[in-house]
Enzyme design. Structure first.
Site, PDB file in Angstrom:
ATOM      1  N   LYS A  41     -13.409 -13.261  -6.493  1.00  0.00           N
ATOM      2  CA  LYS A  41     -14.241 -13.117  -5.291  1.00  0.00           C
ATOM      3  C   LYS A  41     -15.693 -13.454  -5.619  1.00  0.00           C
ATOM      4  O   LYS A  41     -16.121 -13.298  -6.754  1.00  0.00           O
ATOM      5  CB  LYS A  41     -14.184 -11.658  -4.791  1.00  0.00           C
ATOM      6  CG  LYS A  41     -12.881 -11.269  -4.126  1.00  0.00           C
ATOM      7  CD  LYS A  41     -12.956  -9.842  -3.607  1.00  0.00           C
ATOM      8  CE  LYS A  41     -11.675  -9.449  -2.904  1.00  0.00           C
ATOM      9  NZ  LYS A  41     -11.400 -10.190  -1.672  1.00  0.00           N
ATOM     10  N   ARG A  54      -0.436  -8.121  -0.156  1.00  0.00           N
ATOM     11  CA  ARG A  54       0.912  -8.412   0.340  1.00  0.00           C
ATOM     12  C   ARG A  54       1.917  -8.502  -0.804  1.00  0.00           C
ATOM     13  O   ARG A  54       3.102  -8.218  -0.631  1.00  0.00           O
ATOM     14  CB  ARG A  54       0.880  -9.701   1.189  1.00  0.00           C
ATOM     15  CG  ARG A  54       0.418 -10.913   0.449  1.00  0.00           C
ATOM     16  CD  ARG A  54      -0.060 -12.045   1.356  1.00  0.00           C
ATOM     17  NE  ARG A  54      -1.430 -11.854   1.837  1.00  0.00           N
ATOM     18  CZ  ARG A  54      -2.067 -12.706   2.633  1.00  0.00           C
ATOM     19  NH1 ARG A  54      -1.465 -13.816   3.056  1.00  0.00           N
ATOM     20  NH2 ARG A  54      -3.309 -12.475   3.008  1.00  0.00           N
TER      21      ARG A  54
HETATM   22  N1  BES Z   1      -8.738  -6.610  -0.094  1.00  0.00           N
HETATM   23  C1  BES Z   1      -8.918  -7.903   0.448  1.00  0.00           C
HETATM   24  C2  BES Z   1      -9.202  -7.891   1.948  1.00  0.00           C
HETATM   25  C3  BES Z   1     -10.579  -7.451   2.351  1.00  0.00           C
HETATM   26  C4  BES Z   1     -11.667  -8.274   2.185  1.00  0.00           C
HETATM   27  C5  BES Z   1     -10.745  -6.244   2.981  1.00  0.00           C
HETATM   28  C6  BES Z   1     -12.909  -7.857   2.606  1.00  0.00           C
HETATM   29  C7  BES Z   1     -11.980  -5.842   3.419  1.00  0.00           C
HETATM   30  C8  BES Z   1     -13.063  -6.647   3.227  1.00  0.00           C
HETATM   31  C9  BES Z   1      -7.663  -8.725   0.227  1.00  0.00           C
HETATM   32  O1  BES Z   1      -6.969  -8.474  -0.923  1.00  0.00           O
HETATM   33  C10 BES Z   1      -8.096 -10.148   0.178  1.00  0.00           C
HETATM   34  O2  BES Z   1      -8.802 -10.497  -0.730  1.00  0.00           O
HETATM   35  N2  BES Z   1      -7.675 -10.937   1.150  1.00  0.00           N
HETATM   36  C11 BES Z   1      -8.075 -12.288   1.228  1.00  0.00           C
HETATM   37  C12 BES Z   1      -6.877 -13.089   1.658  1.00  0.00           C
HETATM   38  C13 BES Z   1      -7.065 -14.565   1.546  1.00  0.00           C
HETATM   39  C14 BES Z   1      -7.149 -14.962   0.094  1.00  0.00           C
HETATM   40  C15 BES Z   1      -5.907 -15.248   2.207  1.00  0.00           C
HETATM   41  C16 BES Z   1      -9.189 -12.383   2.255  1.00  0.00           C
HETATM   42  O3  BES Z   1      -9.167 -11.673   3.251  1.00  0.00           O
HETATM   43  O4  BES Z   1     -10.113 -13.168   2.018  1.00  0.00           O
HETATM   44 MN    MN Z   2      -7.707  -9.613  -2.547  1.00  0.00          MN
END
Ligand code: BES
Ligand code: MN
Ligand code: ZN
Length: 492
Positions: free
Chosen positions: A277, A351
């Protein structure tokens, strides 16, 4: 917070630290305000005439002693017409009451809300709300502060009304919901170096020791490997923290009654893994276990209430980190269901842990399954911080959960789970890809999970927007413990 119910016919003679009495629009007094006015020789009416207090919603005036009245303080509270006010206005009233009581330093207060009414809600609902709000109000995070802040001094609220069994039950449920929410908040707020998968397992075991109706078992990575949980294990490959699959079995109902299942995402820190991230606000990914925290919170509430139902709770706890041995984009893993998954993005890890936990939960033959997860940033884009994203393969189930949430002010909004979105998950190298591209990201995440829940009465709650607040008020909210507990109460 202690909340009790007691009735009196003369408020002016109560030796309380603070009486809270509503004032209505057009100079109208609530019954208690009228009695106090009379006892004080018309002081309250004089104050209204002078413009010191009005019936405007949330206007307030704190009086320190009043001739003819025994209480130390009196909080006059503007309450609009007092008749059939909206739910939101009633919650604002409770909020004003609690924050003004805090300022006053009163440790105890008597609420004279007997002649207030809320549109489409009864006295039980109002009592439950007061218990939930006041229970939440006293929560303060202190665990990692060297000098704890001074919190609220308020310890006890007395609802001045006729005590009935139904009202006492409502207060009891409200308290349990607040305790569950505070449990979830504390776990969410704890930093990732304290709240690890092992820590979550320890908390679950502690709850299990407290109640004989709750048995807790922890599945270690070795056992997960034997069960074929290649998807869950792919997430934990880059970390030194051991993953845990936490199983809590609550037996409050008949032995042959099928359980309701709760399945929580417990990523105790989500760095994104190799699909790292960006740095901004990455600290907030300590909250990526808030689904798990809400499951522990709901279990705290239902064990406290000893609900006569069976509930099985499963938490998939792991940390998502980059390392030499971490899962890479393009890797293909095999889930417990046998379906193969192409991991196109290691940051779509929620997921991956949930699908194996959902497959595992089938062995309990649940009558309903709810998974709770901070699953997608896209859900926050779609719904903001106000509503949880709700998906279900059965519309009447979705409806039940929406209603449960509305009762406690913990709203969810149904999103589509149409087959039209499924092709976005096609892969050339596995049965399914773990991401569906930039369009409808919260929906395709739900579609991914739906591949593992075909024969279940299943709902998915995406709490990415609702589980915590950012900025100056950064902190966990305790949602959706209210929704979950209310749903389970409705099944008992
Ligand atoms: N935990 C995150 C989702 C999230 C991001 C929750 C910001 C709250 C605030 C999740 O694991 C994630 O990183 N999801 C990605 C999915 C994408 C790679 C398809 C996202 O939401 O960017
Ligand atoms: Mn994630
Ligand atoms: Zn995540």
């Amino acid at each position: 917070m202690d909340v009790i119910i007691k009735q009196t016919s003369n408020p002016e003679s109560i030796r309380s630290q603070c009486l809270v009495v509503p004032i209505y629009e057009k100079g109208k007094l609530s019954k208690a305000a009228g009695q106090i006015d009379k006892a004080s020789g018309g002081q309250i009416k004089k104050m209204i005439k002078r413009g010191d207090i009005s019936g405007k919603l949330n206007s307030h005036l704190l009086l320190h002693t009043l001739n003819g009245v025994k209480a130390e303080r009196i909080l006059l509270l503007g309450a609009d017409t007092g008749k059939k006010i909206s739910e939101a206005d009633f919650r604002k009233l409770i909020h004003t009451t609690l924050s003004q009581l805090d300022k006053s330093k009163a440790k105890e207060a008597c609420l004279f809300f007997d002649d207030l009414s809320v549109a489409n809600r009864d006295a039980q609902w109002m009592a439950e709300q007061i218990a939930i709000s006041s229970g939440n109000h006293i929560y303060q995070y202190t665990k990692t502060l060297s000098k704890p802040k001074t919190g609220s001094s308020l310890k006890k609220l007395i609802l001045m009304t006729k005590s009935t069994a139904a009202l006492r039950k409502a207060v009891k449920q409200g308290k349990a919901i607040a305790n569950g929410m505070n449990t979830a908040k504390e776990l969410g707020n704890l930093p990732g170096n304290i709240c690890t998968p092992s820590y979550l397992a320890k908390e679950a075991r502690a709850l299990g020791r407290k109640y004989s109706s709750l048995s807790v078992s922890i599945l270690e990575e070795k056992k997960m490997r034997e069960l074929g949980m290649g998807s869950l294990l792919s997430v934990t490959a880059g970390t030194d923290q051991a993953a845990k699959l936490i199983v809590m079995n609550y037996k409050g109902g008949k032995a042959n009654q099928k359980p309701h299942a709760l399945v929580g995402k417990g990523i105790t820190f989500d760095s994104g893994g190799i699909s790292l991230k960006p740095g901004a606000r990455m600290d907030e990914m300590k909250y990526d276990m808030c689904g798990a925290a809400s499951v522990l919170g709901a279990m705290t509430a239902i064990t406290e209430l000893q609900l006569p139902i069976n509930v099985v709770a499963i938490i998939a706890a792991a940390e998502n980190m980059p390392a030499g041995g971490a899962t890479k984009p393009g890797d293909v893993v095999t889930s417990m269901s046998g379906q193969t998954i192409e991991v196109l993005n290691t940051d779509a890890e929620g997921r991956l842990v949930l699908c194996d936990a959902l497959t595992y939960c089938k062995k309990f033959k649940p009558q309903s399954v709810i998974d709770i997860a901070t699953l997608t940033g896209a859900c926050v884009v779609a719904l903001g911080k106000h509503a949880t994203g709700l998906y279900s393969n059965q519309d009447d189930f979705a409806e039940e959960l929406i209603t449960a949430g509305e009762v406690v002010g913990d709203r969810a909004w149904q999103m589509p789970l149409w087959d039209d979105y499924q092709p976005q998950l096609n892969s050339n190298f596995a049965d399914i890809a773990n991401i569906g591209g930039p369009e409808g990201g919260s929906i395709t995440a739900a579609c991914f999970l739906s591949r593992f829940t075909k024969d279940l009465r299943w709902a998915h709650l995406d709490i990415a927007g609702t589980a915590w607040l950012s900025g100056a008020n950064k902190g966990a909210t305790g949602r959706p413990v209210g929704l979950l507990t209310r749903y389970l109460i409705s099944k008992s």
